[in-house]
Design an enzyme around this catalytic site. Structure first.
Site, PDB file in Angstrom:
ATOM      1  N   LYS A  50       0.814  -1.209   0.000  1.00  0.00           N
ATOM      2  CA  LYS A  50       0.000   0.000   0.000  1.00  0.00           C
ATOM      3  C   LYS A  50       0.852   1.265   0.000  1.00  0.00           C
ATOM      4  CE  LYS A  50      -3.222   2.892   0.426  1.00  0.00           C
ATOM      5  NZ  LYS A  50      -4.622   2.964   0.503  1.00  0.00           N
ATOM      6  N   GLY A  73      -3.023  16.103  -3.751  1.00  0.00           N
ATOM      7  CA  GLY A  73      -3.441  16.437  -2.394  1.00  0.00           C
ATOM      8  C   GLY A  73      -4.331  15.312  -1.902  1.00  0.00           C
ATOM      9  N   CYS A 108      -4.806  10.964   1.363  1.00  0.00           N
ATOM     10  CA  CYS A 108      -3.920   9.794   1.312  1.00  0.00           C
ATOM     11  C   CYS A 108      -2.500  10.091   0.871  1.00  0.00           C
ATOM     12  CB  CYS A 108      -4.514   8.720   0.405  1.00  0.00           C
ATOM     13  SG  CYS A 108      -5.977   7.973   1.082  1.00  0.00           S
TER      14      CYS A 108
HETATM   15  C1  UDX Z   1      -5.022   7.574  -3.774  1.00  0.00           C
HETATM   16  C2  UDX Z   1      -4.609   6.286  -4.515  1.00  0.00           C
HETATM   17  O1  UDX Z   1      -4.791   6.469  -5.934  1.00  0.00           O
HETATM   18  C3  UDX Z   1      -5.431   5.118  -4.015  1.00  0.00           C
HETATM   19  O2  UDX Z   1      -5.039   3.921  -4.670  1.00  0.00           O
HETATM   20  C4  UDX Z   1      -5.240   5.004  -2.515  1.00  0.00           C
HETATM   21  O3  UDX Z   1      -6.005   3.945  -2.006  1.00  0.00           O
HETATM   22  C5  UDX Z   1      -5.609   6.304  -1.822  1.00  0.00           C
HETATM   23  O4  UDX Z   1      -4.872   7.384  -2.379  1.00  0.00           O
HETATM   24  P1  UDX Z   1      -7.061   9.292  -3.981  1.00  0.00           P
HETATM   25  O5  UDX Z   1      -6.497  10.019  -2.807  1.00  0.00           O
HETATM   26  O6  UDX Z   1      -8.533   9.052  -4.048  1.00  0.00           O
HETATM   27  O7  UDX Z   1      -6.376   7.856  -4.118  1.00  0.00           O
HETATM   28  O8  UDX Z   1      -6.657  10.161  -5.249  1.00  0.00           O
HETATM   29  P2  UDX Z   1      -5.914   9.958  -6.647  1.00  0.00           P
HETATM   30  O9  UDX Z   1      -6.870   9.677  -7.712  1.00  0.00           O
HETATM   31  O10 UDX Z   1      -4.739   9.049  -6.508  1.00  0.00           O
HETATM   32  O11 UDX Z   1      -5.380  11.447  -6.875  1.00  0.00           O
HETATM   33  C6  UDX Z   1      -4.506  12.055  -5.925  1.00  0.00           C
HETATM   34  C7  UDX Z   1      -4.150  13.453  -6.314  1.00  0.00           C
HETATM   35  O12 UDX Z   1      -3.258  13.481  -7.411  1.00  0.00           O
HETATM   36  C8  UDX Z   1      -5.321  14.364  -6.715  1.00  0.00           C
HETATM   37  O13 UDX Z   1      -5.151  15.611  -6.068  1.00  0.00           O
HETATM   38  C9  UDX Z   1      -5.167  14.485  -8.226  1.00  0.00           C
HETATM   39  O14 UDX Z   1      -5.700  15.678  -8.714  1.00  0.00           O
HETATM   40  C10 UDX Z   1      -3.663  14.435  -8.380  1.00  0.00           C
HETATM   41  N1  UDX Z   1      -3.203  13.979  -9.706  1.00  0.00           N
HETATM   42  C11 UDX Z   1      -3.544  12.740 -10.151  1.00  0.00           C
HETATM   43  C12 UDX Z   1      -2.397  14.805 -10.472  1.00  0.00           C
HETATM   44  O15 UDX Z   1      -2.060  15.932 -10.087  1.00  0.00           O
HETATM   45  N2  UDX Z   1      -1.958  14.350 -11.693  1.00  0.00           N
HETATM   46  C13 UDX Z   1      -2.277  13.131 -12.172  1.00  0.00           C
HETATM   47  O16 UDX Z   1      -1.840  12.798 -13.281  1.00  0.00           O
HETATM   48  C14 UDX Z   1      -3.104  12.297 -11.391  1.00  0.00           C
END
Ligand code: UDX
Length: 451
Positions: free
Chosen positions: A218, A271, A274
């Protein structure tokens, strides 16, 4: 006999997991220590915005007309201990105040409250994101506390769900990872194969390993994702210096299937609840284990990411021509949540940028399709509007900071008529520059040349 399942903690993870277990056909009892949450969930409502979750809940919560009645909620530990064959621990592990390490007090309290009441054979399954080594420690604690002694086993089963896709990710996981150990490892594996029989039959890979590896899957997965985003954001900085286009660069890189195109969107960075806290907790834990050197790169990943927010503020300042402050300038902010399809504003880059501009004297007006209530609670002094059009009215600059579909579908001409100046900064590289430029807007994005 069919397994009976309990879920401890009813946040994003727990509420979704409980509803998903009911959907898979199990009788489920979910516990939380917050009475308001239990009351809300028992009436089939969800305390957050998560697509599809409320529908799934209403399909199964006992007492709702037409439901299967397989899902119930409680505040009573004794009821949970008595009911369950399998207990999923889904409480959160936030970042400690003033420290990088994560706060294990909710997990510890949950395991202790449960274990002390386990008088019959049961499998306790940890799902929370924890520092490596926690499962072994918790297994020892359970052995000490559980009246049923060795008939209570612990397994670790990390959860990878993404907000906005929580239901889909839980019902159709891209992999199921379990960590087991001790004399009852095989029995624990058999039980979890039973729990996940449906997704396994659909083809979800089932990876069986030891405790530390399961815990590490994880934190290392999240570290990899964070690194990928910071990598492309670092390339955006270089593109800006060299006159390159990071969006084209990412497209070209993505054609290499070893790299892949996902998570290569440059912008104001990651952000949420997680990624930021998980990489920090991972560094803290590696330090405790004497392996801190292995993860020093995550410090750089974190600082590249945090730099993006400040950079956006600087771009906005330049755009409105303010030399040292935003005094007297009106700034429209589209987006408050940390990502689209969520109402979560925890460590949201969008809201952080809005807050910084406000503190520097700008008149900021924020609009977000789902995050308004949470944003208002966190930043009550910002201005808020009921629509994108209202937020943009009279603005000297528009900042696009969360990539909601609604914003991609806006009519640039209509917004142009409302704004004071047609100047938009795309902090997510998600709008179509041509559409905005055709409607007379100056469109700028991070890591891309100005037209
Ligand atoms: C994340 C993990 O993806 C997931 O597997 C874990 O269980 C929990 O943490 P989550 O916090 O829901 O999930 O968000 P995620 O979709 O990963 O996006 C995280 C951040 O990255 C967002 O702020 C998103 O805007 C940003 N992001 C994502 C980018 O800036 N660029 C990208 O290309 C993808």
């Amino acid at each position: 006999m069919a397994l009976k399942i309990t879920v401890i903690g009813t946040g994003y993870l727990g509420a979704t997991h409980a509803a998903a277990m009911a959907e898979l056909g199990f009788e489920v009892l979910a516990l939380d220590v917050v009475p308001e949450k239990i009351e809300l969930l028992s009436s089939g409502r969800v305390p957050m915005y998560e697509p599809g979750l409320e529908e799934l809940l209403r399909k199964h919560v006992a007492g709702i007309e037409g439901s299967t009645g397989r899902l119930r909620f409680t505040l009573e530990w004794a009821e949970v201990a008595d009911f369950g064959d399998v207990h999923f621990v889904c409480v959160n592990t936030p970042q400690k105040h003033g420290e990088y390490a994560c706060d294990m007090s909710y997990v510890d309290a949950a395991v202790e409250s449960l274990a002390a009441r386990l008088t019959r054979p049961a499998l306790v399954v940890g799902k929370s994101t924890v520092p490596v080594g926690s499962a072994e420690r918790l297994a020892a604690r359970i052995a000490e506390l559980a009246p049923a002694g060795p008939e209570v086993t612990l397994a670790w089963n990390p959860e990878f769900l993404r907000e906005g896709y929580a239901v889909q990710d839980t019902l159709h996981p891209d992999r199921i990872v379990i960590g087991v150990n001790g004399p009852r490892a095989e029995e624990a594996e058999r039980t979890l194969r039973q729990v996940y029989a449906t997704p396994i039959a659909e083809g979800s890979p089932f990876v069986v390993t030891d405790f530390p590896t399961a815990e590490l899957v994880k934190t290392s997965a999240n570290s990899f994702l964070a690194t990928k985003i910071s990598f492309i954001n670092a390339m955006a900085e270089v593109c800006e210096a060299a006159g390159g286009d990071v969006a084209k660069l990412a497209e070209a890189l993505g054609h290499d299937d070893r790299i892949g195109r996902k998570f290569l969107r440059a912008g104001i960075g990651f952000g949420g609840g997680c990624l930021p806290k998980d990489i920090r907790a991972f560094m803290a834990r590696a330090g405790e284990l004497g392996a801190d050197q292995a993860l020093t790169f995550l410090r750089e990943v974190d600082s590249i990411n945090m730099r993006r927010r400040g950079h956006m503020v600087e771009l906005a300042r330049e755009a409105v021509g303010g030399d040292s402050s935003f005094l007297g300038k009106r700034v429209a902010v589209l987006g408050a949540t940390f990502k689209p399809d969520s109402d979560d504003v925890r460590d949201s880059p969008a809201l952080n940028v809005a807050g910084q501009i406000h503190l520097q004297g700008g008149q900021v007006t924020v609009y977000d399709p789902k995050g308004m209530a949470n944003a208002r609670r966190l930043f009550p002094t910002l201005g808020y509007a009921d629509s994108a059009l209202e937020a943009v009215r009279g603005a000297d600059v528009v900042l696009h900071l969360t990539e909601w579909r609604e914003f991609r579908e806006l009519d640039p001409a209509a917004l142009g008529a409302a704004a004071s100046r047609r100047l938009i900064l795309d902090g997510r590289n998600a709008l179509d520059p041509a559409r905005w430029r055709e409607a007379g807007w100056t469109y700028r994005a991070m890591g891309r040349p100005n037209a």
